[in-house]
Design an enzyme around this catalytic site. Structure first.
Site, PDB file in Angstrom:
ATOM      1  N   GLU A  63     -74.846 -31.753 -48.788  1.00  0.00           N
ATOM      2  CA  GLU A  63     -75.993 -31.830 -47.877  1.00  0.00           C
ATOM      3  C   GLU A  63     -75.642 -32.575 -46.594  1.00  0.00           C
ATOM      4  O   GLU A  63     -76.091 -32.199 -45.507  1.00  0.00           O
ATOM      5  CB  GLU A  63     -77.188 -32.506 -48.565  1.00  0.00           C
ATOM      6  CG  GLU A  63     -77.714 -31.789 -49.803  1.00  0.00           C
ATOM      7  CD  GLU A  63     -78.415 -30.476 -49.494  1.00  0.00           C
ATOM      8  OE1 GLU A  63     -78.624 -30.168 -48.298  1.00  0.00           O
ATOM      9  OE2 GLU A  63     -78.755 -29.750 -50.450  1.00  0.00           O
ATOM     10  N   ASP A 118     -74.141 -19.622 -54.009  1.00  0.00           N
ATOM     11  CA  ASP A 118     -74.509 -18.862 -52.815  1.00  0.00           C
ATOM     12  C   ASP A 118     -73.659 -19.102 -51.574  1.00  0.00           C
ATOM     13  O   ASP A 118     -73.002 -18.197 -51.049  1.00  0.00           O
ATOM     14  CB  ASP A 118     -75.988 -19.079 -52.486  1.00  0.00           C
ATOM     15  CG  ASP A 118     -76.404 -20.553 -52.538  1.00  0.00           C
ATOM     16  OD1 ASP A 118     -75.546 -21.430 -52.698  1.00  0.00           O
ATOM     17  OD2 ASP A 118     -77.620 -20.821 -52.417  1.00  0.00           O
ATOM     18  N   GLU A 156     -89.140 -19.830 -56.787  1.00  0.00           N
ATOM     19  CA  GLU A 156     -87.747 -20.222 -56.982  1.00  0.00           C
ATOM     20  C   GLU A 156     -87.043 -19.284 -57.955  1.00  0.00           C
ATOM     21  O   GLU A 156     -85.900 -18.895 -57.730  1.00  0.00           O
ATOM     22  CB  GLU A 156     -87.675 -21.667 -57.478  1.00  0.00           C
ATOM     23  CG  GLU A 156     -88.148 -22.696 -56.457  1.00  0.00           C
ATOM     24  CD  GLU A 156     -87.167 -22.906 -55.320  1.00  0.00           C
ATOM     25  OE1 GLU A 156     -86.568 -23.987 -55.240  1.00  0.00           O
ATOM     26  OE2 GLU A 156     -86.987 -21.987 -54.496  1.00  0.00           O
ATOM     27  N   GLU A 158     -84.368 -18.226 -46.498  1.00  0.00           N
ATOM     28  CA  GLU A 158     -83.345 -17.203 -46.731  1.00  0.00           C
ATOM     29  C   GLU A 158     -83.820 -15.773 -46.461  1.00  0.00           C
ATOM     30  O   GLU A 158     -83.076 -14.960 -45.890  1.00  0.00           O
ATOM     31  CB  GLU A 158     -82.801 -17.325 -48.157  1.00  0.00           C
ATOM     32  CG  GLU A 158     -81.827 -18.468 -48.362  1.00  0.00           C
ATOM     33  CD  GLU A 158     -82.508 -19.829 -48.454  1.00  0.00           C
ATOM     34  OE1 GLU A 158     -81.812 -20.859 -48.316  1.00  0.00           O
ATOM     35  OE2 GLU A 158     -83.742 -19.865 -48.678  1.00  0.00           O
TER      36      GLU A 158
END
EC number: 3.2.1.-
Length: 579
Positions: A117, A258, A351, A372
């Site tokens: 992050e 991902d 989710e 996304e």
């Protein structure tokens, strides 16, 4: 089950073209100017409330109108929102925030921070802002983009992450203490994305600063993952970074994996790296062979290819956008339409979504305003101009404003079934969700530049083209100008070739206008009124010393057939030839 998936796919394609719960204008042409203005209003409602109620904390808590630190006490929302300000055209606020960050952000703190992050949000956000500084009207220092305060901040933050890569495999730990390094009891279990999502930011840092350590560790981590893929070409989603043993063996394109795939493609484009693209294309074959069913992507066992979870995760919605980057438009659109049907069913993407059952998964019913699906719509609209992609953007604006908007910002949706809210507004809402929406509705934004306009910048290594387009978004939607990577010295050999070319062209006698000199600490200084610096040129020759003797000699001002890595690949650059 596969027959059920097939029938479900046809059902959803029918639903997609029917009016949805959050599509009040279904069937009508989308007014892009109207929705662009609404997106801008959404941004300022969230941004202003963060400043008034949460700064200097990382994030806004919109239900209680206060703030909280989440990822390390960096004023994270401010960093994440910085380049969005410029994309929305707010130059003055961009300039103000840059000053605030320079004065107020410190990475020498005793905080345990997520390596992943911190990289994508902090390092990526600072790098992007650094490269956009000149466009934002900031008076940049001599040597920019190869130097600058935001670049130094990004480098400082990235160096705090380097201890995490000191493992037997080169794969990083997931958490690092910014003051003390990796804690002795730190778990060695890290997700695949947390290992393979560094090449964009770290390679950019190496190219801009001249220090190869960042790109080196990012590449080693990528190659270790590649080396440890299964015999059928898949990777799991959690691995032990000390032993390289797979702990979680579910393979797919979603959470935990991902952005590893995303960075193979974007790293390949950014660096013009055939090896990275070859890796992705091999993975892509395995993904199609084992996980794809009727344009949905399931989760399978990485060694056997058997289905382990027939679910769609909201994080997977980046995939159609990634497919568009490799030119697989038809497949991307079909998958996008599947995902859009889920949005229309709930007014958001849960989710987890059980594909055969057509409903949410228990305890995974929330929607934290993720970007996304909008990201994929933006990419695909640039490629196809299909109006259904604008309809998705319209539906997103309507749904978020109807469900999520509160007095102090926009709240995470805790449960899409009854629209209960949670007291959090993640920084990616301003970094990604709003940005991609705005770019979807703003076809003339500078981000979409097709090369018809650009800036010529003089650096210590010659002229350089910037702002011509082709921006590479990191996984937090921070745009990186790929041409900038060719503005600064990466290796001494490349430096010498640039110097020889520039020396012949300028003869080092035109430096009355602007001369660059090298300081004792290996930096560059500029003097606009300095006379020709033949002496400093001789000094630089001396610094090369015997290292220069062994390099190949090329005819000056020609375009020799060099290895790809040493070619001057600046976007728009012309090789002069004296023939």
């Amino acid at each position: 089950m596969l027959r059920s998936l097939h029938l479900l796919g046809w059902f959803w394609l029918w639903v997609l073209h029917s009016p949805g719960r959050f599509s009040p204008a279904a069937g009508k042409e989308v007014n892009t100017a109207h929705y662009r203005d609404r997106v801008k209003s959404m941004f300022y409602h969230a941004y202003n409330n963060y400043l008034e109620n949460a700064f200097p904390y990382d994030e806004l808590r919109p239900l209680t109108c206060d703030g909280q630190d989440t990822w390390g006490s960096f004023s994270l929302t401010l960093i994440d929102a910085l380049d969005t300000l410029l994309i929305l055209g707010n130059v003055s606020e961009f300039q103000r925030v840059v000053s605030v960050l320079q004065e107020g952000v410190n990475f020498d703190i005793d905080v345990n921070a997520s390596v992943f992050e911190t990289n994508i949000r902090v390092v990526g956000g600072l790098l992007s802002a650094h490269l956009l500084s000149k466009k934002a009207g900031i008076e940049v220092e001599v040597g920019w983009p190869c130097s600058g305060p935001l670049l130094r901040m990004a480098e400082d933050a990235a160096r705090k992450l380097l201890p995490a890569f000191q493992t037997p495999t080169g794969m990083p730990y997931g958490t690092v203490n910014l003051l003390h390094g990796v804690n002795p009891g730190e778990t060695p279990i890290t997700c695949t994305a947390g290992i393979g999502t560094f090449i964009v930011e770290f390679a950019a840092l190496s190219h801009l600063t001249g220090d190869p350590i960042f790109e080196d560790v990012a590449r080693k981590a990528l190659k270790t993952l590649w080396k440890n893929r299964s015999d059928i070409g898949l990777v799991g989603n959690h691995v032990d970074v000390v032993t390289a043993k797979w702990v979680a063996q579910d393979a797919g394109i979603g959470a935990g994996i991902d952005s590893y795939f995303e960075y193979l493609v974007k790293g390949a484009i950014l660096l013009q790296d055939e090896e990275l693209m070859a890796m992705f294309l091999d993975y892509n074959k395995a993904i199609k062979n084992y996980t794809k069913f009727d344009d949905w992507y399931l989760w399978v066992q990485m060694y056997k290819g058997t289905v382990s979870m027939p679910v769609f995760q909201s994080l997977e919605a980046y995939w159609p956008g990634l497919q568009s980057l490799i030119g697989d438009i038809d497949s991307a659109m079909r998958t996008f339409l599947n995902y859009y049907t889920v949005w229309k069913q709930f007014g958001g993407l849960p989710e987890f979504y059980n594909i055969p059952q057509g409903y949410t998964v228990e305890k995974r019913e929330g929607y934290p305003l993720r970007p996304e699906l909008i990201e994929s719509a933006m990419y695909l609209y640039r490629a196809t101009q299909d109006p259904i992609l604008l309809e998705l953007g319209r539906d997103v604006v309507e749904a978020i404003e109807k469900i999520s908007k509160v007095e102090c910002g926009f709240a995470t949706i805790k449960d899409l079934r009854d629209h209960r809210l949670d007291n959090r507004m993640e920084s990616f809402f301003l970094a990604e969700t709003v940005k991609y929406l705005y770019l979807l509705f703003d076809p003339d934004n500078f981000i979409h530049n097709n090369g018809s306009s650009f800036d010529v910048v003089l650096t210590p290594y010659g002229e350089c083209i910037l702002g011509a387009g082709g921006y590479i978004f990191n996984t937090e939607a921070h745009p990186i100008d790929p041409a900038a990577l060719h503005c600064c010295r990466k290796q001494k050999e490349e430096q010498w070739e640039v110097e020889d070319l520039m020396k012949e062209f300028y003869s080092l006698k035109r430096s009355k206008k602007f001369a660059f000199t090298r300081t004792s600490d290996n930096k560059w200084e500029g003097d606009r009124h300095k006379e020709s610096s033949d002496a400093s040129s001789e000094d630089w020759k001396g610094q090369k010393g015997s290292q220069q003797k062994g390099r190949k000699k090329f005819r000056l001002l020609s375009c020799p057939n060099q290895p790809f890595k040493s070619k001057l690949a600046v976007l728009g650059q012309v090789f002069l030839d004296n023939t």
